[in-house]
Design a protein around this motif. Structure first.
Motif, short mmCIF file in Angstrom:
data_model
loop_
_atom_site.label_atom_id
_atom_site.label_comp_id
_atom_site.label_asym_id
_atom_site.label_seq_id
_atom_site.Cartn_x
_atom_site.Cartn_y
_atom_site.Cartn_z
N ASP A 277 0.82 -1.21 0.00
CA ASP A 277 0.00 0.00 0.00
C ASP A 277 0.86 1.26 0.00
O ASP A 277 0.55 2.24 -0.70
CB ASP A 277 -0.92 0.01 1.23
CG ASP A 277 -2.03 -1.01 1.13
OD1 ASP A 277 -2.21 -1.60 0.05
OD2 ASP A 277 -2.72 -1.24 2.15
N GLY A 278 1.94 1.26 0.81
CA GLY A 278 2.81 2.43 0.88
C GLY A 278 3.47 2.74 -0.45
O GLY A 278 3.55 3.91 -0.87
N ILE A 279 3.96 1.71 -1.12
CA ILE A 279 4.59 1.91 -2.43
C ILE A 279 3.59 2.47 -3.43
O ILE A 279 3.89 3.39 -4.20
CB ILE A 279 5.19 0.58 -2.94
CG1 ILE A 279 6.41 0.20 -2.07
CG2 ILE A 279 5.59 0.68 -4.41
CD1 ILE A 279 6.93 -1.19 -2.34
N LYS A 280 2.37 1.92 -3.38
CA LYS A 280 1.33 2.38 -4.31
C LYS A 280 0.92 3.82 -4.00
O LYS A 280 0.80 4.66 -4.91
CB LYS A 280 0.11 1.46 -4.21
CG LYS A 280 -1.01 1.82 -5.16
CD LYS A 280 -2.17 0.83 -5.05
CE LYS A 280 -3.30 1.21 -5.99
NZ LYS A 280 -4.44 0.26 -5.89
N GLU A 281 0.71 4.13 -2.72
CA GLU A 281 0.26 5.47 -2.33
C GLU A 281 1.32 6.53 -2.60
O GLU A 281 1.00 7.68 -2.87
CB GLU A 281 -0.13 5.46 -0.85
CG GLU A 281 -1.42 4.68 -0.59
CD GLU A 281 -1.54 4.20 0.85
OE1 GLU A 281 -2.55 3.53 1.17
OE2 GLU A 281 -0.62 4.48 1.66
N LYS A 282 2.59 6.12 -2.56
CA LYS A 282 3.68 7.06 -2.87
C LYS A 282 4.01 7.07 -4.37
O LYS A 282 4.94 7.74 -4.80
CB LYS A 282 4.94 6.68 -2.08
CG LYS A 282 4.75 6.69 -0.57
CD LYS A 282 4.72 8.08 0.03
CE LYS A 282 6.11 8.65 0.16
NZ LYS A 282 6.09 9.96 0.87
N GLU A 283 3.25 6.28 -5.14
CA GLU A 283 3.40 6.19 -6.60
C GLU A 283 4.82 5.80 -7.00
O GLU A 283 5.45 6.42 -7.86
CB GLU A 283 2.99 7.52 -7.25
CG GLU A 283 1.54 7.89 -7.00
CD GLU A 283 1.13 9.20 -7.67
OE1 GLU A 283 2.02 9.92 -8.17
OE2 GLU A 283 -0.08 9.49 -7.69
N LEU A 284 5.30 4.74 -6.36
CA LEU A 284 6.66 4.26 -6.62
C LEU A 284 6.67 2.85 -7.21
O LEU A 284 7.67 2.15 -7.15
CB LEU A 284 7.46 4.28 -5.30
CG LEU A 284 7.70 5.66 -4.68
CD1 LEU A 284 8.29 5.52 -3.28
CD2 LEU A 284 8.65 6.47 -5.57
#
Length: 677
Positions: A648-655
């Motif tokens: 989720d963090g990677i997705k939310e940070k668009e990485l």
């Protein structure tokens, strides 16, 4: 350092006054300590005197050896210099007194030279340590330190006591006019170095100075002793007590025993803490190591573990006169307002209690093993069980666990559906495998983590491991319920699971989730569930070492491993995941700056998986910043909660184009050429 051989320390009235002052200082210390112990005893009983050998070993390692303190280099060295310096001076004072009064007079010749030299070094160590402390506290001033007047007073007292001791020694040497043919006195090298301070003075004048400075030194030394309990110096005593009574089962939350008979649950008054909890309030020196490692505090949540302890201590001090009045029967007709102050929601704000992820960093970093997060669990218990006061999302999670034995609320009958095409036997079908594979809620119901369950099964099958699952008979381990304060729900689920496992004569368990691993391994024993519990990384690392798992396909990836708090900090499983990654052809393992016992939480522990982050910044976003700094291709994990939060963090940070998260089991399966990397 002048602890010995003053010219008149037991002569007539001077000696008598000296002894009276010494006795007075000791009596003040004893009474003040007794008064403080009476406060601690208002807490409930706690058994912390078992396994004496292990506890004594801990005192030697952590108090005398400074094992934890020295992990923070500058303040560690600073504190070690002061501690070891005073320890040597204390021993030296005792030896000198024994030598003087016993009539043995063994401190002469080489013994005296060695004795004197060591004590000079001890005194210098204290001076250096105090100067380092002053520089850090008043010049560099790291944010985690909060200065109070008492801090400066204590440093000045320590400094003056030691320096006046050196000056007294210099005056003695100058007054005796020690000739050059008495080289042994030069081993008192600091005093010898300071003798020019008295150059040109007559012996009478020097003796007058010697007497005056000696009195200053002696009186301040006794002030030091008398002030111990009333200042931060109290930690000289409480450090030993707190370390000896440390929780040897840190990963396990204490159970509420005989819940059916209990009238209250959790803590809303100080008396409902244990005496160890109350003693720990006095053991805290506000060093701030806990707040520097707390993920909630570091992401601007209203939780600071140091402040929690200090606020509780302030309330303890407020309650002291109230308890004293009650004991003497002098209580006012109306109880003081302080007595009515609630701990939960009053002394400690609700948002602070609910912000805790129970990652254990506060206790792991604390030099004296103070436990902020278990105290917050007690506050949650009160809110959940006594007042039904909790965030709305928690209500949903509780209802889902009650109705379907999983926080998602998916029908419990479908718990084993993920394994339908894998040829996995349930214990009902094949009741005698070597291991029970306890899949857990995430591995059974969450689409992302069902892939991990599948990977682990295929690896175990390829290695010829004998295992089975419970399928629909498996229930939630109860970790989230317990950490969210619903001890009643936790105990109900735990007892149901234990009954099922015992019914199948389960001896060994493999878990996929570190939260389930911790709960089954460390907490089910509270209810008679004694099992040998392994995390899947421990088993797979062993299988690879035994060459029962062959890794033939290269996975050319730069991988950073994220330590799960419940696998790493709470249970010390750091090496098996890394051994697995190093064994995979083509994988290059790199470490994030915050790793192993200093690893950073994903934000999902303590039941936070089922709650929204409304305050501060998201903890998993802060962890992704660590990923960005390390710049791996893959973030490896071995925990379903961490896996979800990292994805989720990677997705939310668009990485997504730069990084991806993967469970270690998926990488192993790919290296076996049976899955995708």
């Amino acid at each position: 350092m002048e602890i010995a051989r003053p010219l008149y320390w037991n002569i007539g009235a001077i000696g008598m006054i000296n002894y009276i002052l010494a006795l007075a200082a000791i009596l003040i210390l004893a009474y003040a300590l007794y008064d403080r112990i009476r406060l601690w005893r208002h807490g409930k009983a706690a058994i912390r005197f078992d396994r004496a050998a292990e506890r004594i070993k801990g005192v030697v390692l952590y108090v005398v050896g400074h094992w934890r303190v020295l992990k923070d280099t500058y303040p560690g060295i600073m504190h070690a210099l002061i501690f070891w310096g005073f320890a040597l001076l204390f021993i030296g004072t005792g030896l000198e007194a024994f030598d003087h009064y016993s009539g043995l007079h063994f401190l002469h010749g080489t013994a005296y030279i060695t004795f004197s030299f060591i004590l000079e070094l001890a005194g210098l160590a204290i001076v250096l340590g105090v100067l380092m402390a002053a520089w850090r506290r008043y010049v560099t001033r790291p944010p985690r330190l909060d200065n109070k007047p008492d801090d400066l007073w204590v440093l000045l007292l320590l400094f003056i006591v030691v320096v006046t001791g050196f000056i007294v020694e210099a005056a003695r040497l100058a007054a005796l006019n020690v000739p050059d043919n008495a080289p042994w006195e030069r081993w008192s090298f600091v005093g010898w170095f300071l003798t020019p301070l008295f150059a040109g003075g007559s012996q009478t004048a020097i003796l007058t100075w010697h007497k005056g400075i000696w009195w200053v030194h002696v009186v301040l030394s006794y002030v030091f002793i008398a002030a111990i309990v009333y200042t931060r110096l109290l930690h000289i005593i409480t450090t030993f007590i707190s370390t000896y009574t440390r929780n040897l089962k840190q990963a396990a939350v204490n159970a509420i025993e005989k819940m059916e008979e209990a009238e209250t649950f959790g803590v809303n008054k100080l008396e409902e803490f244990t005496w160890v909890d109350l003693m720990q309030l006095d053991a805290c020196t506000r060093c701030g190591r806990c707040q520097d490692s707390c993920p909630a505090h570091l992401t601007d949540k209203p939780l600071n573990p140091k402040q929690v302890i200090q606020d509780l201590k302030a309330h303890l001090n407020e309650m002291a006169p109230v308890w004293a009045q009650k004991k003497t029967g002098a209580a006012a007709e109306r109880p003081p307002e302080v007595e009515a102050k609630a701990v939960s929601g009053g002394v400690i704000a609700d948002d602070a209690s609910w912000s805790c992820t129970t990652c254990g960093a506060c206790t792991t970093q604390c030099p004296v093993f103070i436990e902020p997060w278990p105290k917050l669990i007690e506050l949650r218990r009160y809110m959940a069980l006594m007042e039904s006061r909790f965030p709305a999302e928690v209500q949903v999670a509780f209802r889902n666990m009650e109705n379907n034995s999983n926080p998602w609320g998916i029908g419990s009958a479908t718990r084993g559906d993920w394994a339908a095409e894998l040829g996995v036997k349930t214990l009902a079908e094949s009741p005698d495998p070597e291991y029970l594979l306890y899949v857990g809620c995430a591995g059974s119901f969450d689409d992302l983590n069902k892939k991990v369950s599948t990977a682990v099964v295929k690896i175990l099958q390829a290695a010829g491991v004998s295992f089975g699952i419970l399928g629909a008979e498996e229930g939630c381990c109860g970790d989230s319920a317990r950490k969210l304060g619903n001890e009643y729900l936790f105990q109900m689920m735990a007892q149901q699971n234990i009954e099922v496992m015992k019914g199948y004569n389960v001896k060994k368990i493999i878990t996929l989730c570190p939260h389930g691993y911790n709960t089954l391994k460390n907490e089910y024993s509270q209810f008679g569930g004694e099992f040998a519990v392994y995390h899947y990384t421990e088993i797979i690392a062993q299988l690879i070492a035994q060459r029962r798992v062959t890794l033939s396909k290269r996975i050319n990836r730069l991988v950073a491993f994220h330590d799960s708090c419940y696998l790493g900090r709470h249970n010390g499983v750091y090496n098996p995941p890394r051994q697995i990654l190093r064994a995979i052809p083509g994988v290059k393992l790199v470490e994030m700056k915050r790793n192993k016992e200093r690893g950073f939480c994903c934000g999902a522990g303590g039941g936070r998986m089922w709650m929204e982050e409304h305050l501060g910044t998201r903890i998993n976003h802060a962890r992704i910043e660590d990923v960005v700094q390390t710049n791996p291709q893959v973030v490896g994990t071995a925990c379903p909660f961490c896996y979800t939060m990292l994805v989720d963090g990677i997705k939310e940070k668009e990485l997504q184009e730069r990084y991806r998260a993967s469970d270690i089991a998926e990488l192993v399966l790919a290296a076996m050429d049976k899955g995708k990397a």
